[in-house]
Design a protein around this motif. Structure first.
Motif, mmCIF file in Angstrom:
data_model
loop_
_atom_site.group_PDB
_atom_site.id
_atom_site.type_symbol
_atom_site.label_atom_id
_atom_site.label_comp_id
_atom_site.label_asym_id
_atom_site.label_seq_id
_atom_site.Cartn_x
_atom_site.Cartn_y
_atom_site.Cartn_z
ATOM 1 N N SER A 161 129.322 23.899 73.471
ATOM 2 C CA SER A 161 128.998 25.025 74.570
ATOM 3 C C SER A 161 129.449 25.032 76.037
ATOM 4 O O SER A 161 129.722 26.162 76.481
ATOM 5 C CB SER A 161 127.311 24.759 74.499
ATOM 6 N N HIS A 176 130.641 28.784 77.770
ATOM 7 C CA HIS A 176 130.079 29.143 78.745
ATOM 8 C C HIS A 176 130.832 29.057 79.977
ATOM 9 O O HIS A 176 131.017 30.158 80.779
ATOM 10 C CB HIS A 176 128.773 28.463 79.467
ATOM 11 N N GLY A 189 119.563 28.655 83.703
ATOM 12 C CA GLY A 189 119.280 28.384 82.434
ATOM 13 C C GLY A 189 119.762 27.134 81.794
ATOM 14 O O GLY A 189 120.583 26.380 82.225
ATOM 15 N N SER A 245 120.494 25.897 77.501
ATOM 16 C CA SER A 245 120.820 26.005 76.082
ATOM 17 C C SER A 245 120.156 24.726 75.741
ATOM 18 O O SER A 245 120.449 23.672 76.200
ATOM 19 C CB SER A 245 122.379 26.043 75.864
ATOM 20 N N ASN A 301 115.997 28.090 71.550
ATOM 21 C CA ASN A 301 117.140 27.407 72.043
ATOM 22 C C ASN A 301 117.729 27.877 73.410
ATOM 23 O O ASN A 301 118.741 27.652 73.690
ATOM 24 C CB ASN A 301 118.260 27.585 71.136
ATOM 25 N N THR A 302 116.865 28.633 74.153
ATOM 26 C CA THR A 302 117.255 29.172 75.457
ATOM 27 C C THR A 302 116.081 29.178 76.242
ATOM 28 O O THR A 302 115.250 29.858 76.131
ATOM 29 C CB THR A 302 118.015 30.953 74.987
ATOM 30 N N VAL A 313 115.487 30.590 80.340
ATOM 31 C CA VAL A 313 116.184 31.512 81.319
ATOM 32 C C VAL A 313 115.121 31.304 82.491
ATOM 33 O O VAL A 313 113.912 31.808 82.479
ATOM 34 C CB VAL A 313 116.375 33.000 80.916
ATOM 35 N N THR A 315 118.305 32.486 70.474
ATOM 36 C CA THR A 315 119.328 33.304 70.103
ATOM 37 C C THR A 315 120.140 33.025 68.981
ATOM 38 O O THR A 315 121.214 33.381 68.708
ATOM 39 C CB THR A 315 120.397 33.363 71.517
ATOM 40 N N GLN A 367 125.622 33.082 69.065
ATOM 41 C CA GLN A 367 124.266 32.935 69.679
ATOM 42 C C GLN A 367 124.761 32.788 71.437
ATOM 43 O O GLN A 367 123.715 33.146 72.135
ATOM 44 C CB GLN A 367 123.542 31.824 69.085
ATOM 45 N N GLN A 377 123.086 34.280 75.253
ATOM 46 C CA GLN A 377 122.967 33.281 76.142
ATOM 47 C C GLN A 377 123.470 33.622 77.418
ATOM 48 O O GLN A 377 122.893 33.800 78.761
ATOM 49 C CB GLN A 377 123.289 31.927 75.872
#
Length: 276
Positions: free
Chosen positions: A25, A29, A66, A68, A95-96, A98, A109, A253, A257
């Motif tokens: 991830s 990102h 946020g 993940s 899974n998210t 925010v 997501t 996903q 995000q």
């Protein structure tokens, strides 16, 4: 959590899970933030159990935009949120997370991850029977994705019917006719062979003993990406099946995000390149 040396536009995000060292991830990102010109934004891995998650999230300063969330914290993530999307509530996990003015908002997501990965591979479950291997936290968003893509029916392969109760109830709420069979069911191979798509949501070592039967499916999404290929994926590829792996799910996903965290369209090409 911020320091006096932070840039005025400094923002922080992270992936929470345990174990977390293998997570890709941050690659996705950070590539997105660079492509969007968000030079003050960072994204890191945080080793975090479900028990620790409320304290980690609750102790976040205003610079945190946020999180993940991977296993084992997806159920805890939904519980700490003050608001949530309908799909996260239906799945029962997030899974998210925010940050919003009203507090932490939860989404799942993984639904976009499954549908995006299948679409990327040209797999269309519309009007066809589908198989999901496993009945845990990743199986549920896969059920929602398959239902939204028009699957006709669903067979859940699980260790026992009791473990599959939540998955079965979700599938029925989504309008799918559903059955549950065990890994040792004599019909497993024929059920997989007659399906349009199989989604495996269990660890590689859990699927391996049953790979000869599961690999009879003509199209397979194996949500694992480390290690890759799994025994299931390798056998299915040798048999000529269409196979897509967990990195495609992770990528798709993450598009959602990034958009939730930044408020901007995800730079999809830059993110995909980060995985290559």
């Amino acid at each position: 959590m911020s320091t006096s040396g932070d840039a005025p536009d400094a923002r922080r995000a992270a992936v929470l899970g345990s174990p977390i060292g293998h997570s890709r991830s941050p690659d996705l990102h950070l590539a997105a933030y660079r492509a969007l010109g968000l030079t003050g934004w960072t994204y890191e891995r945080i080793e975090c159990t479900a028990e620790r998650l409320p304290d980690v999230v609750g102790g976040s300063g205003p610079e945190w935009v946020g999180y993940s969330v991977t296993m084992p914290g997806k159920f805890a993530a939904l519980n700490v949120a003050l608001s949530a999307t309908e799909r996260a509530r239906s799945i029962g996990a997030a899974n998210t997370l925010v940050r919003t003015e009203g507090g932490w908002h939860a989404d799942n997501t993984d639904v976009d991850g499954v549908s995006g990965a299948l679409g990327t591979a040209g797999i269309d479950p519309s009007g066809q029977p589908a198989v999901i291997v496993g009945a845990g936290g990743t199986a549920r968003p896969a059920i929602v994705a398959l239902a939204e893509m028009g699957a006709r029916s669903l067979t859940v392969v699980a260790r026992d019917a009791g473990r599959a109760r939540g998955a079965r109830e979700l599938a029925e709420r989504m309008g799918l006719s559903v059955s549950v069979i065990g890994f040792d069911d004599g019909a497993l191979s024929s059920v997989c062979e007659s399906s349009g798509v199989l989604v495996s949501t269990v660890p590689a070592e859990a699927a391996a003993p049953f790979a000869p039967s599961l690999a009879a499916a003509p199209a397979i999404l194996d949500v694992i990406y480390h290690p890759w290929p799994t025994e299931l994926a390798a056998l299915a590829q040798r048999r000529g099946a269409v196979v897509v792996g967990g990195l495609e799910m992770l990528l798709n996903q993450a598009f959602t995000q990034v958009e939730l965290f930044t408020g901007q369209s995800a730079p999809r090409e830059a993110m995909a390149a980060a995985l290559r």
